[in-house]
Motif scaffolding. Sequence first.
Motif, mmCIF file in Angstrom:
data_model
loop_
_atom_site.group_PDB
_atom_site.id
_atom_site.type_symbol
_atom_site.label_atom_id
_atom_site.label_comp_id
_atom_site.label_asym_id
_atom_site.label_seq_id
_atom_site.Cartn_x
_atom_site.Cartn_y
_atom_site.Cartn_z
ATOM 1 N N SER A 108 -26.456 30.567 19.338
ATOM 2 C CA SER A 108 -27.104 29.970 20.494
ATOM 3 C C SER A 108 -26.688 30.744 21.744
ATOM 4 O O SER A 108 -25.737 31.519 21.733
ATOM 5 C CB SER A 108 -26.695 28.502 20.634
ATOM 6 O OG SER A 108 -25.314 28.420 20.939
ATOM 7 N N GLU A 111 -23.072 30.051 22.586
ATOM 8 C CA GLU A 111 -22.086 30.782 21.780
ATOM 9 C C GLU A 111 -21.968 32.229 22.228
ATOM 10 O O GLU A 111 -20.862 32.785 22.307
ATOM 11 C CB GLU A 111 -22.460 30.699 20.299
ATOM 12 C CG GLU A 111 -22.266 29.317 19.713
ATOM 13 C CD GLU A 111 -22.849 29.168 18.327
ATOM 14 O OE1 GLU A 111 -22.514 28.167 17.670
ATOM 15 O OE2 GLU A 111 -23.632 30.026 17.898
ATOM 16 N N GLY A 270 -24.851 22.680 21.467
ATOM 17 C CA GLY A 270 -25.870 23.726 21.488
ATOM 18 C C GLY A 270 -26.116 24.202 20.088
ATOM 19 O O GLY A 270 -27.219 24.534 19.711
ATOM 20 N N ILE A 272 -26.031 26.127 16.412
ATOM 21 C CA ILE A 272 -26.570 27.407 15.996
ATOM 22 C C ILE A 272 -27.902 27.186 15.319
ATOM 23 O O ILE A 272 -28.220 26.102 14.852
ATOM 24 C CB ILE A 272 -25.623 28.127 15.000
ATOM 25 C CG1 ILE A 272 -25.479 27.282 13.728
ATOM 26 C CG2 ILE A 272 -24.294 28.449 15.587
ATOM 27 C CD1 ILE A 272 -24.852 28.017 12.585
ATOM 28 N N SER A 273 -28.655 28.216 15.335
ATOM 29 C CA SER A 273 -29.916 28.185 14.604
ATOM 30 C C SER A 273 -29.731 28.994 13.339
ATOM 31 O O SER A 273 -29.480 30.184 13.390
ATOM 32 C CB SER A 273 -31.027 28.810 15.459
ATOM 33 O OG SER A 273 -32.205 28.920 14.699
#
Length: 280
Positions: A108, A111, A270, A272-273
């Motif tokens: 993200s 990060e 937030g 992570i994807s």
Amino acid sequence: MKEIKYLIPYVLISSFSYYFAKNGVDQVSPAIFMSMRYFIAGLTLLPFAKHLKFSWSILILSIMTSTSTALWAYGLIYVSPAESAILSYSMPVFSLPIAFLMVKEKPSAIEIAGISIGFAGVILYGMPLMHGFTLFGAILTIANAVFWALFTVYYRKLKEEDPVSINTMQFFIGGAILLAYIPFDTRFDPGLSFVADVLWMALLGGSVQFILWNVMIKMSSVNKITVLAFSVPIFTMILSIFIDHEIPNIMEIAGVIVMFTGIFLSRLKGGISVVKETST
């Protein structure tokens, strides 16, 4: 933060390990010292391993860990423990693209910002320490950081495996790999402190430290965990205040504040994807 109970002992052990390792490689060749560390660590974990198995994944992991260890140890011949710590903590920067390529963890913006700011803090913190180190030692230590990032991400690929079992195997295989370096440097002149050095590095700085890092990587994304590694230089500065009675200078204080900011940012919501995660 669920990782805190693992992070605190990891930071404590890691901070001291640089000094024990430096003292050890000053007395014997890094290959001898680190192969002893690996075999003792493996024997220590052996009674607790649930199932030992050899696989290509374990072999690849062992090559990564032993290469990282060898580069770090040989780098310590040329740089101080403090300089080694600063150079090694370039690792989160390398883990960012490696995690995306190897396990498809898309970071993200938070990060990325946390790692970038944390690394900027490492640079600020390290500027006063960087005097007299050799370019060769710096290259070896930074190369170690690359392999540290590699095996950290590979731990994530093996997250379904038992940490004790895979680390037991990688210590034995890695120890055998490290033996191959001995003919190039047979130096062996241990002093009274050598026993403490090798036992610390095998038991706490070996088996315990690797297990703690492996467990944290299983619990969360690579980028969220690696940014926590910036806690080690922060603790090192605090430690020096109480033990060495050294008052940090402005650059070190600024660096710690920036590193802490990076850690704080990385822990904001937030996530992570995850594009796609593969396991072996």
